[in-house]
Motif scaffolding. Structure first.
Motif, PDB file in Angstrom:
ATOM      1  N   LEU A   1      29.434  29.821   0.536  1.00  0.00           N
ATOM      2  CA  LEU A   1      28.437  29.902   1.594  1.00  0.00           C
ATOM      3  C   LEU A   1      27.084  29.446   1.036  1.00  0.00           C
ATOM      4  O   LEU A   1      26.597  29.997   0.046  1.00  0.00           O
ATOM      5  CB  LEU A   1      28.316  31.330   2.119  1.00  0.00           C
ATOM      6  N   ILE A   2      26.504  28.449   1.671  1.00  0.00           N
ATOM      7  CA  ILE A   2      25.199  27.933   1.259  1.00  0.00           C
ATOM      8  C   ILE A   2      24.183  28.363   2.311  1.00  0.00           C
ATOM      9  O   ILE A   2      24.242  27.920   3.464  1.00  0.00           O
ATOM     10  CB  ILE A   2      25.201  26.396   1.138  1.00  0.00           C
ATOM     11  N   SER A   3      23.286  29.240   1.920  1.00  0.00           N
ATOM     12  CA  SER A   3      22.256  29.729   2.845  1.00  0.00           C
ATOM     13  C   SER A   3      20.944  29.019   2.556  1.00  0.00           C
ATOM     14  O   SER A   3      20.478  29.006   1.419  1.00  0.00           O
ATOM     15  CB  SER A   3      22.082  31.242   2.679  1.00  0.00           C
ATOM     16  N   ARG A   4      20.384  28.431   3.599  1.00  0.00           N
ATOM     17  CA  ARG A   4      19.121  27.711   3.429  1.00  0.00           C
ATOM     18  C   ARG A   4      18.171  28.059   4.571  1.00  0.00           C
ATOM     19  O   ARG A   4      18.557  28.719   5.529  1.00  0.00           O
ATOM     20  CB  ARG A   4      19.373  26.208   3.390  1.00  0.00           C
ATOM     21  N   MET A   5      16.956  27.590   4.454  1.00  0.00           N
ATOM     22  CA  MET A   5      15.967  27.810   5.509  1.00  0.00           C
ATOM     23  C   MET A   5      15.418  26.465   5.965  1.00  0.00           C
ATOM     24  O   MET A   5      15.246  25.550   5.156  1.00  0.00           O
ATOM     25  CB  MET A   5      14.812  28.694   5.007  1.00  0.00           C
ATOM     26  N   THR A   6      15.193  26.357   7.265  1.00  0.00           N
ATOM     27  CA  THR A   6      14.590  25.142   7.791  1.00  0.00           C
ATOM     28  C   THR A   6      13.199  24.965   7.191  1.00  0.00           C
ATOM     29  O   THR A   6      12.515  25.941   6.891  1.00  0.00           O
ATOM     30  CB  THR A   6      14.482  25.198   9.325  1.00  0.00           C
ATOM     31  N   GLN A   7      12.824  23.738   7.000  1.00  0.00           N
ATOM     32  CA  GLN A   7      11.542  23.427   6.365  1.00  0.00           C
ATOM     33  C   GLN A   7      10.545  22.899   7.388  1.00  0.00           C
ATOM     34  O   GLN A   7      10.905  22.154   8.296  1.00  0.00           O
ATOM     35  CB  GLN A   7      11.737  22.369   5.271  1.00  0.00           C
ATOM     36  N   ALA A   8       9.311  23.282   7.238  1.00  0.00           N
ATOM     37  CA  ALA A   8       8.250  22.763   8.100  1.00  0.00           C
ATOM     38  C   ALA A   8       8.083  21.267   7.855  1.00  0.00           C
ATOM     39  O   ALA A   8       8.396  20.770   6.769  1.00  0.00           O
ATOM     40  CB  ALA A   8       6.941  23.486   7.805  1.00  0.00           C
ATOM     41  N   PRO A   9       7.604  20.537   8.859  1.00  0.00           N
ATOM     42  CA  PRO A   9       7.308  19.115   8.607  1.00  0.00           C
ATOM     43  C   PRO A   9       6.320  18.986   7.448  1.00  0.00           C
ATOM     44  O   PRO A   9       5.532  19.887   7.188  1.00  0.00           O
ATOM     45  CB  PRO A   9       6.669  18.651   9.927  1.00  0.00           C
ATOM     46  N   LYS A  10       6.371  17.864   6.774  1.00  0.00           N
ATOM     47  CA  LYS A  10       5.469  17.648   5.646  1.00  0.00           C
ATOM     48  C   LYS A  10       4.136  17.087   6.126  1.00  0.00           C
ATOM     49  O   LYS A  10       4.073  16.326   7.082  1.00  0.00           O
ATOM     50  CB  LYS A  10       6.100  16.688   4.636  1.00  0.00           C
ATOM     51  N   HIS A  11       3.068  17.489   5.447  1.00  0.00           N
ATOM     52  CA  HIS A  11       1.768  16.908   5.736  1.00  0.00           C
ATOM     53  C   HIS A  11       1.813  15.406   5.466  1.00  0.00           C
ATOM     54  O   HIS A  11       2.560  14.932   4.603  1.00  0.00           O
ATOM     55  CB  HIS A  11       0.689  17.534   4.849  1.00  0.00           C
ATOM     56  N   PHE A  12       1.006  14.670   6.185  1.00  0.00           N
ATOM     57  CA  PHE A  12       0.890  13.248   5.908  1.00  0.00           C
ATOM     58  C   PHE A  12       0.241  13.039   4.545  1.00  0.00           C
ATOM     59  O   PHE A  12      -0.614  13.815   4.109  1.00  0.00           O
ATOM     60  CB  PHE A  12       0.029  12.561   6.973  1.00  0.00           C
ATOM     61  N   THR A  13       0.676  11.981   3.882  1.00  0.00           N
ATOM     62  CA  THR A  13       0.040  11.484   2.664  1.00  0.00           C
ATOM     63  C   THR A  13      -0.452  10.073   2.967  1.00  0.00           C
ATOM     64  O   THR A  13      -0.222   9.548   4.057  1.00  0.00           O
ATOM     65  CB  THR A  13       1.033  11.433   1.494  1.00  0.00           C
ATOM     66  N   ASP A  14      -1.116   9.452   2.007  1.00  0.00           N
ATOM     67  CA  ASP A  14      -1.536   8.065   2.220  1.00  0.00           C
ATOM     68  C   ASP A  14      -0.342   7.185   2.553  1.00  0.00           C
ATOM     69  O   ASP A  14      -0.413   6.338   3.453  1.00  0.00           O
ATOM     70  CB  ASP A  14      -2.247   7.529   0.976  1.00  0.00           C
ATOM     71  N   ALA A  15       0.754   7.380   1.831  1.00  0.00           N
ATOM     72  CA  ALA A  15       1.939   6.549   2.044  1.00  0.00           C
ATOM     73  C   ALA A  15       2.555   6.797   3.411  1.00  0.00           C
ATOM     74  O   ALA A  15       2.855   5.859   4.152  1.00  0.00           O
ATOM     75  CB  ALA A  15       2.964   6.812   0.944  1.00  0.00           C
ATOM     76  N   SER A  16       2.749   8.071   3.771  1.00  0.00           N
ATOM     77  CA  SER A  16       3.429   8.353   5.031  1.00  0.00           C
ATOM     78  C   SER A  16       2.548   8.058   6.242  1.00  0.00           C
ATOM     79  O   SER A  16       3.049   7.699   7.314  1.00  0.00           O
ATOM     80  CB  SER A  16       3.919   9.805   5.065  1.00  0.00           C
TER      81      SER A  16
ATOM     82  N   GLN B   1       0.825  -1.208   0.000  1.00  0.00           N
ATOM     83  CA  GLN B   1       0.000   0.000   0.000  1.00  0.00           C
ATOM     84  C   GLN B   1       0.860   1.259   0.000  1.00  0.00           C
ATOM     85  O   GLN B   1       0.539   2.243  -0.679  1.00  0.00           O
ATOM     86  CB  GLN B   1      -0.932  -0.016   1.217  1.00  0.00           C
ATOM     87  N   ILE B   2       1.948   1.233   0.738  1.00  0.00           N
ATOM     88  CA  ILE B   2       2.832   2.397   0.807  1.00  0.00           C
ATOM     89  C   ILE B   2       3.468   2.670  -0.554  1.00  0.00           C
ATOM     90  O   ILE B   2       3.482   3.803  -1.047  1.00  0.00           O
ATOM     91  CB  ILE B   2       3.918   2.185   1.888  1.00  0.00           C
ATOM     92  N   ASP B   3       3.998   1.629  -1.199  1.00  0.00           N
ATOM     93  CA  ASP B   3       4.618   1.819  -2.513  1.00  0.00           C
ATOM     94  C   ASP B   3       3.594   2.216  -3.569  1.00  0.00           C
ATOM     95  O   ASP B   3       3.875   3.046  -4.446  1.00  0.00           O
ATOM     96  CB  ASP B   3       5.349   0.539  -2.944  1.00  0.00           C
ATOM     97  N   ALA B   4       2.390   1.649  -3.503  1.00  0.00           N
ATOM     98  CA  ALA B   4       1.348   2.001  -4.479  1.00  0.00           C
ATOM     99  C   ALA B   4       0.940   3.462  -4.319  1.00  0.00           C
ATOM    100  O   ALA B   4       0.621   4.136  -5.309  1.00  0.00           O
ATOM    101  CB  ALA B   4       0.136   1.091  -4.300  1.00  0.00           C
ATOM    102  N   ALA B   5       0.956   3.957  -3.080  1.00  0.00           N
ATOM    103  CA  ALA B   5       0.639   5.369  -2.854  1.00  0.00           C
ATOM    104  C   ALA B   5       1.743   6.262  -3.401  1.00  0.00           C
ATOM    105  O   ALA B   5       1.482   7.305  -4.004  1.00  0.00           O
ATOM    106  CB  ALA B   5       0.440   5.621  -1.362  1.00  0.00           C
ATOM    107  N   LYS B   6       3.000   5.864  -3.214  1.00  0.00           N
ATOM    108  CA  LYS B   6       4.128   6.662  -3.697  1.00  0.00           C
ATOM    109  C   LYS B   6       4.205   6.680  -5.221  1.00  0.00           C
ATOM    110  O   LYS B   6       4.445   7.720  -5.836  1.00  0.00           O
ATOM    111  CB  LYS B   6       5.446   6.100  -3.139  1.00  0.00           C
ATOM    112  N   ILE B   7       4.016   5.524  -5.825  1.00  0.00           N
ATOM    113  CA  ILE B   7       4.231   5.403  -7.273  1.00  0.00           C
ATOM    114  C   ILE B   7       2.996   5.788  -8.083  1.00  0.00           C
ATOM    115  O   ILE B   7       3.087   6.497  -9.080  1.00  0.00           O
ATOM    116  CB  ILE B   7       4.662   3.961  -7.620  1.00  0.00           C
ATOM    117  N   TYR B   8       1.830   5.327  -7.629  1.00  0.00           N
ATOM    118  CA  TYR B   8       0.604   5.523  -8.414  1.00  0.00           C
ATOM    119  C   TYR B   8      -0.431   6.420  -7.734  1.00  0.00           C
ATOM    120  O   TYR B   8      -1.521   6.626  -8.280  1.00  0.00           O
ATOM    121  CB  TYR B   8      -0.054   4.168  -8.701  1.00  0.00           C
ATOM    122  N   SER B   9      -0.131   6.913  -6.534  1.00  0.00           N
ATOM    123  CA  SER B   9      -1.060   7.772  -5.773  1.00  0.00           C
ATOM    124  C   SER B   9      -2.385   7.068  -5.490  1.00  0.00           C
ATOM    125  O   SER B   9      -3.455   7.670  -5.528  1.00  0.00           O
ATOM    126  CB  SER B   9      -1.324   9.090  -6.524  1.00  0.00           C
ATOM    127  N   LEU B  10      -2.313   5.776  -5.193  1.00  0.00           N
ATOM    128  CA  LEU B  10      -3.509   5.000  -4.866  1.00  0.00           C
ATOM    129  C   LEU B  10      -3.681   4.956  -3.352  1.00  0.00           C
ATOM    130  O   LEU B  10      -2.718   4.712  -2.629  1.00  0.00           O
ATOM    131  CB  LEU B  10      -3.398   3.575  -5.414  1.00  0.00           C
TER     132      LEU B  10
END
Length: 656
Positions: A499-514, A298-307
């Motif tokens: 010098l590499i300047s970056r910004m911290t990223q917010a946590p990602k919303h859950f998806t079916d896979a995650s 189910q996790i791989d199907a959600a990642k690959i095919y968005s099922l």
């Protein structure tokens, strides 16, 4: 007379096909030529009795009744399948021997066992019941299973585990839903607040993730890259590793937050001599990923095919029952019995003859290879999901069925390819007193990874995520670069610092896979250290068979909604979590229960080890409900059975 009791009609028909002929179909059973009979349940034909079945007073929801804890548990026939129960009652009385043919999991074990108990089968007859385990509905596989019957007594711990879960869900769902609905009603929320042992902690995960995102404040952080050159003009990049002296300028994840500090490093290293202080080069091998269980599929199907998970489960059931192309799909195991390897040559040959993409994969497979997937010690009542010996050539599969079957086939064929081999090189460089590191992977032999390549030699989404968790271009640049051949003590030139300047990223919303991944690896979200130690790698929220339904239920109850691929909590879902005691919304408690259920099935714990502490917890949470704030809940209308009745009575049943 032998009576075979299958979990559902499709399994019953598959069993009958492997038994003596001629046969005669009757309403609810098949009579065999030798006098034996094959019958079936239709899923659960019994269900837990309602509170009002124990006491008519419980029909009206009142705090004074809680907690409701049955002294003598009762099951009642489901109305829609009562006729089939009547058929089984008659057949059980006539039978000299019973063969239990429920699905090979906890629910399948309990489903038939509870019918046998409900029909009051004698102790002597019950002692002699045999267990038929079928994970493949094709004729040769069913015949092999029929030749390998076991005593049903061996599976009683599995049945007790499922019984404990069923009763725990009833106790928790009935009492918590009533208590918090009644308290919510006092605050003006005039609808059911459904609380479940699994659904509520799962909703809590989504709500807390959303709150983290909403409250997130981005901050700048800085990396320094050293652009290095060898005496033979070969170039590569190394990343600065801050020393302990830099700790006051770093966050808890080791990121430098002080721009001036990073700028100072850039100035110091430009046009300076760099010395290679260490070179570590190792040749490594990576084995093929194991065949699927349901959650990993189910996790791989959600990642690959968005099922979504529910769709994948439904497709798997069709591939198993209707098309007979895959083995039992509701499996929580990713391993295979060693004796199953004997069938590999035939399955691979069948797949190689197909007019599909996977035929090329099958033609390159080596059936003599035996991956770590074949491990009897890790196979319980069921094994990993794999293709059967039946060809799909003459079948018409819909697009979803084709996609899921392809994934299952590819994962199986990967077991017959050699390991992926690569060189792992780590280089440490000293520049102006600072340490810099560069890492690189150099493929030697692709092995099984050739099955996971897409057009233009790009890895598919699953392998890309496994191999590179970061979407950041700078990190990708570092991990994909080629390193020159270096030796310790070699002198290099640092052309310049960047010098590499970056910004911290917010946590990602859950998806079916995650979200599925979170349910299967719940230990990551458990805060109690002692409970975390109890959990094993495969302990999770819910079971393979129930996870998709629980997620789907939260959507149906309007606690969750989708925005693209992302899953968000609704106002109602968020308000419910905020109104509940923290213990009810955290995975710690239910994760502990899931671990206990597994231990019961393995005879390491007893039924009472789950139910006794649970009843105490429920009583305490009911008391807490009177102190909880329900102010954030929206005001909605009553959901009554009829307008004529003014009592607070709902038909909604609690679930996990």
């Amino acid at each position: 007379m032998k009576l075979y009791i299958a979990e559902k009609p499709s399994l019953g028909r598959a069993i009958a096909a492997a038994l003596p002929k001629p046969q005669k179909n009757h309403q609810g059973y098949i009579a065999l030529a030798n006098g034996d009979v094959v019958s079936w349940c239709i899923g659960h034909i019994l269900e837990q009795a309602n509170p009002e079945n124990y006491d008519p007073a419980f029909k009206k929801w009142q705090m004074a009744h809680l907690p409701i804890i049955p002294e003598q548990w009762q099951l009642k026939p489901k109305v829609q399948t009562r006729a089939q129960l009547t058929v089984l009652r008659s057949l059980v009385k006539q039978a000299d021997e019973i063969i239990h043919a429920g699905d090979p999991d906890r629910e399948g074990q309990l489903l038939v066992d509870e019918v046998i108990d409900f029909l009051k089968v004698s102790a002597k007859k019950k002692q002699n019941i045999k267990r038929l385990l079928i994970s493949d509905l094709n004729l040769p596989a069913v015949q092999r299973s029929l030749a390998n019957l076991q005593s049903n007594q061996l599976f009683m711990p599995l049945s007790i585990s499922a019984l404990a879960r069923s009763r725990a869900d009833w106790l928790y769902g009935i009492n918590m839903t009533r208590a918090y609905t009644l308290q919510g009603q006092k605050a003006g929320f005039n609808s059911v607040l459904s609380v479940g042992r699994v659904q509520t902690p799962l909703l809590g995960l989504v709500v807390r993730r959303q709150q983290e995102i909403d409250n997130f404040v981005a901050k700048d952080f800085y990396d320094v890259h050293a652009h290095l050159q060898t005496k033979t003009q070969e170039q590569f990049i190394a990343k600065w590793q801050p020393s302990e002296a830099c700790q006051p300028h770093m966050d808890e994840e080791g990121r430098v937050l002080n721009r001036a500090l990073a700028e100072n490093v850039v100035r110091r290293i430009g046009q300076q001599t760099a010395e290679v202080s260490g070179v570590d080069e190792q040749q490594k091998k990576q084995a093929a990923p194991l065949p699927y269980n349901l959650s990993s599929l189910q996790i791989d199907a959600a990642k690959i095919y968005s099922l979504n998970a529910k769709l994948v489960l439904d497709v798997c059931q069709a591939l198993y029952e209707k098309h007979k192309l895959i083995t039992y799909p509701r499996s929580d195991c990713r391993y295979l019995p060693k004796e199953h390897h004997d069938q590999a040559k035939g399955i691979i040959a069948m797949l190689a003859s197909a007019d599909e993409t996977y035929a090329k994969f099958a033609q390159g497979a080596n059936s003599s290879l035996k991956s770590k997937a074949w491990n009897n010690a890790k196979v319980t009542a069921h094994h990993a999901i794999i293709p059967t010996e039946k060809s799909a050539n003459k079948l018409t599969l819909n697009p979803f069925e084709k996609k899921i079957y392809f994934l299952i086939v590819r994962q199986y064929l990967a077991q017959f390819y050699p390991a992926y081999q690569y060189n792992q090189t780590k280089v440490e460089v000293l520049i102006a007193g600072g340490k810099f590191c560069a890492n690189a992977k150099t493929p030697i032999a692709q092995g099984w990874k050739v099955l996971f390549q897409r057009a233009k030699n790009k890895p598919d989404k699953v392998e890309q995520e496994k191999g590179d968790q970061s979407d950041d271009n700078f990190e990708r640049q570092l991990t994909h670069q080629s390193l020159p051949k270096l030796v310790k003590g070699e002198q290099l030139l640092c052309q310049h610092g960047e010098l590499i300047s970056r910004m911290t990223q917010a946590p990602k919303h859950f998806t079916d896979a995650s979200l599925l991944s979170a349910m299967t690896g719940i230990a990551r979200f458990v805060s109690d250290v002692d409970i975390k130690k109890l959990l094993r790698e495969n302990d999770g929220l819910g079971t393979e068979a129930t996870r998709a339904g629980i997620i789907d239920l939260l959507f149906k109850r309007d606690y969750l909604q989708r925005q693209g691929k992302n899953i968000h909590a609704t106002v109602i879902g968020t308000s419910l979590i905020n109104a509940l005691p923290i213990a009810a919304t955290m995975p710690d408690m239910t994760a502990h229960w899931e671990a206990t259920l597994t231990n019961i099935s393995e005879k390491k714990s007893r039924y009472e080890d789950l139910i006794s502490p649970l009843t105490s917890t429920i009583a305490e949470m009911i008391k807490q409900s009177e102190q909880q704030s329900f102010a954030q809940l929206p005001k909605v209308a009553f959901k009554r059975k009829s307008k004529a009745k003014k009592s607070t009575t709902w038909k909604k049943k609690p679930t996990k």
